[in-house]
Scaffold this active site. Sequence first.
Site, PDB file in Angstrom:
ATOM      1  N   HIS A   1      -7.083   4.895   0.710  1.00  0.00           N
ATOM      2  CA  HIS A   1      -6.120   4.008   1.370  1.00  0.00           C
ATOM      3  C   HIS A   1      -5.543   4.702   2.595  1.00  0.00           C
ATOM      4  O   HIS A   1      -5.418   5.939   2.624  1.00  0.00           O
ATOM      5  CB  HIS A   1      -5.029   3.540   0.406  1.00  0.00           C
ATOM      6  CG  HIS A   1      -4.197   4.608  -0.224  1.00  0.00           C
ATOM      7  ND1 HIS A   1      -3.129   5.188   0.413  1.00  0.00           N
ATOM      8  CD2 HIS A   1      -4.275   5.210  -1.443  1.00  0.00           C
ATOM      9  CE1 HIS A   1      -2.571   6.083  -0.395  1.00  0.00           C
ATOM     10  NE2 HIS A   1      -3.256   6.130  -1.518  1.00  0.00           N
TER      11      HIS A   1
ATOM     12  N   ASP B   1      -2.557   3.781   4.121  1.00  0.00           N
ATOM     13  CA  ASP B   1      -1.087   3.778   4.192  1.00  0.00           C
ATOM     14  C   ASP B   1      -0.522   4.966   3.420  1.00  0.00           C
ATOM     15  O   ASP B   1      -1.217   5.584   2.614  1.00  0.00           O
ATOM     16  CB  ASP B   1      -0.513   2.458   3.653  1.00  0.00           C
ATOM     17  CG  ASP B   1      -0.969   2.136   2.231  1.00  0.00           C
ATOM     18  OD1 ASP B   1      -2.048   2.605   1.812  1.00  0.00           O
ATOM     19  OD2 ASP B   1      -0.244   1.410   1.511  1.00  0.00           O
TER      20      ASP B   1
ATOM     21  N   GLU C   1      -2.215  -0.067  -0.162  1.00  0.00           N
ATOM     22  CA  GLU C   1      -2.337   0.385  -1.557  1.00  0.00           C
ATOM     23  C   GLU C   1      -0.978   0.768  -2.131  1.00  0.00           C
ATOM     24  O   GLU C   1      -0.721   0.596  -3.314  1.00  0.00           O
ATOM     25  CB  GLU C   1      -3.301   1.573  -1.632  1.00  0.00           C
ATOM     26  CG  GLU C   1      -3.756   1.917  -3.037  1.00  0.00           C
ATOM     27  CD  GLU C   1      -2.843   2.879  -3.788  1.00  0.00           C
ATOM     28  OE1 GLU C   1      -3.018   3.022  -4.996  1.00  0.00           O
ATOM     29  OE2 GLU C   1      -1.943   3.493  -3.154  1.00  0.00           O
TER      30      GLU C   1
ATOM     31  N   GLU D   1      -8.267   9.599  -4.433  1.00  0.00           N
ATOM     32  CA  GLU D   1      -6.865   9.923  -4.765  1.00  0.00           C
ATOM     33  C   GLU D   1      -6.806  11.374  -5.257  1.00  0.00           C
ATOM     34  O   GLU D   1      -7.758  11.868  -5.866  1.00  0.00           O
ATOM     35  CB  GLU D   1      -6.358   9.000  -5.885  1.00  0.00           C
ATOM     36  CG  GLU D   1      -6.180   7.552  -5.484  1.00  0.00           C
ATOM     37  CD  GLU D   1      -4.879   7.268  -4.734  1.00  0.00           C
ATOM     38  OE1 GLU D   1      -4.111   8.229  -4.481  1.00  0.00           O
ATOM     39  OE2 GLU D   1      -4.658   6.099  -4.384  1.00  0.00           O
TER      40      GLU D   1
HETATM   41 ZN   LIG Z   1      -2.643   7.253  -3.168  1.00  0.00          ZN
END
Ligand SMILES: [Zn+2]
Length: 400
Positions: free
Chosen positions: A69, A71, A135, A161
């Site tokens: 993601h 953001d 996200e 992640e």
């Molecule tokens: Zn994250």
Amino acid sequence: MDIVDLTRRLVAIDSQNPGASEGAIVDEITVFCRAQGFNVRRVEVEPGRPNLLVTVDRGPGPHLGFSGHLDTKPVGDALGEWRTDPFEVTVDSNVAYGLGTSDMKGAVAAMLLALQRFAAEGPSGVLALVLTADEEQGSNAGAKALASSELPPLDALVIGEPSGIERPWEALHLVSRGITCFEVDVRTAQGHSGLSARLGRNAVLVAADIVKAFEQFHPPVDEPGLVPCSPTVNPGMLIEGGVCFGTWPGRCTVGVEIRLVPGMHRDSVRSTIRRLVDEIVGETASATIRYHDGSLGWMPAVGLDPDTAIVTAAQRAAQRVLGCALPIAAYPGGTDATYFMNTAGIPTIASLGPGWLSVAHGPNEHVGVDQLHQAVELYAVLAEEFLAPPGDPRDGATDP
Ligand SMILES: [Zn+2]
């Protein structure tokens, strides 16, 4: 380009959510990708909130995607606690500080460089990057929208992640936890507090009993998944009630959040919650339970079978790059994997990325410089292992 320099370019662009959102960072990555000759498609489901799909096609073969993601959570109230500028990557003792270094611009930079390497010398097959918006606030403009119609055909996805909690590359996370959030509105008779002995328990006291009861609550897991994990219950996330001194309160609301694991069914979770609240409230009060709309009301957990091809390939890559296969575990948070798996049906690793979840969303977020270099290598090797597994005729191919 060096991984730290590319991470620095991404961190320098404000993409806080809520806040600046993803337009500028998507522009920057588009420039980088076009210069490399990658195929780029911008998908803007919500105006100003673009996603970016980047593809390199090296001929017939499987299709693998990496996802990150774009953001970040906002700096928020922690600005005074940052020792460096959150938007300027600062390297100190081989650690790179900056907003999004762990969650997850470092991983996105590593994916871009791994894609560059794949374009030059990868096996036959397709490697794609699915770079998502939104996200950090429920994925409505991002993975949730993409998964229902806009994703390229992919045989597997790996989300970058941060894998570390206490140490880097701590586990291969195959479960992405879900969430359900609700408020319980308690009502009793409001009255004169001088007469409290006659008025019975007030709404705030009943609400306090509800918070205590949820602290001990074990929500039902109907069909436990393949990766051991348990739900967590977070009571008292918010509480609001009472009127003023002198008035025995007749209303109080408490908020509870449950982090879900695979195999939990909405109906049985909700009926167990209803029974618990009814038991606490009894005849003394009335209580209404309100579930949030959208993702916060019920976002199911997803889990990937450890025997899936992408998991085997990831473990071979970990063995080659990190020197050992990784323990299988459940990711503590939610990720875009919920939408990629549930909506698009793509087998997805919820987290395999540099950095630590434990430093995300707070001041002085950082990532190890060595981890960034390892991430580039790991993603490049993982693409090889998945697209041309051992024994495959394309194994070791350098040209399509
Ligand atoms: Zn994250």
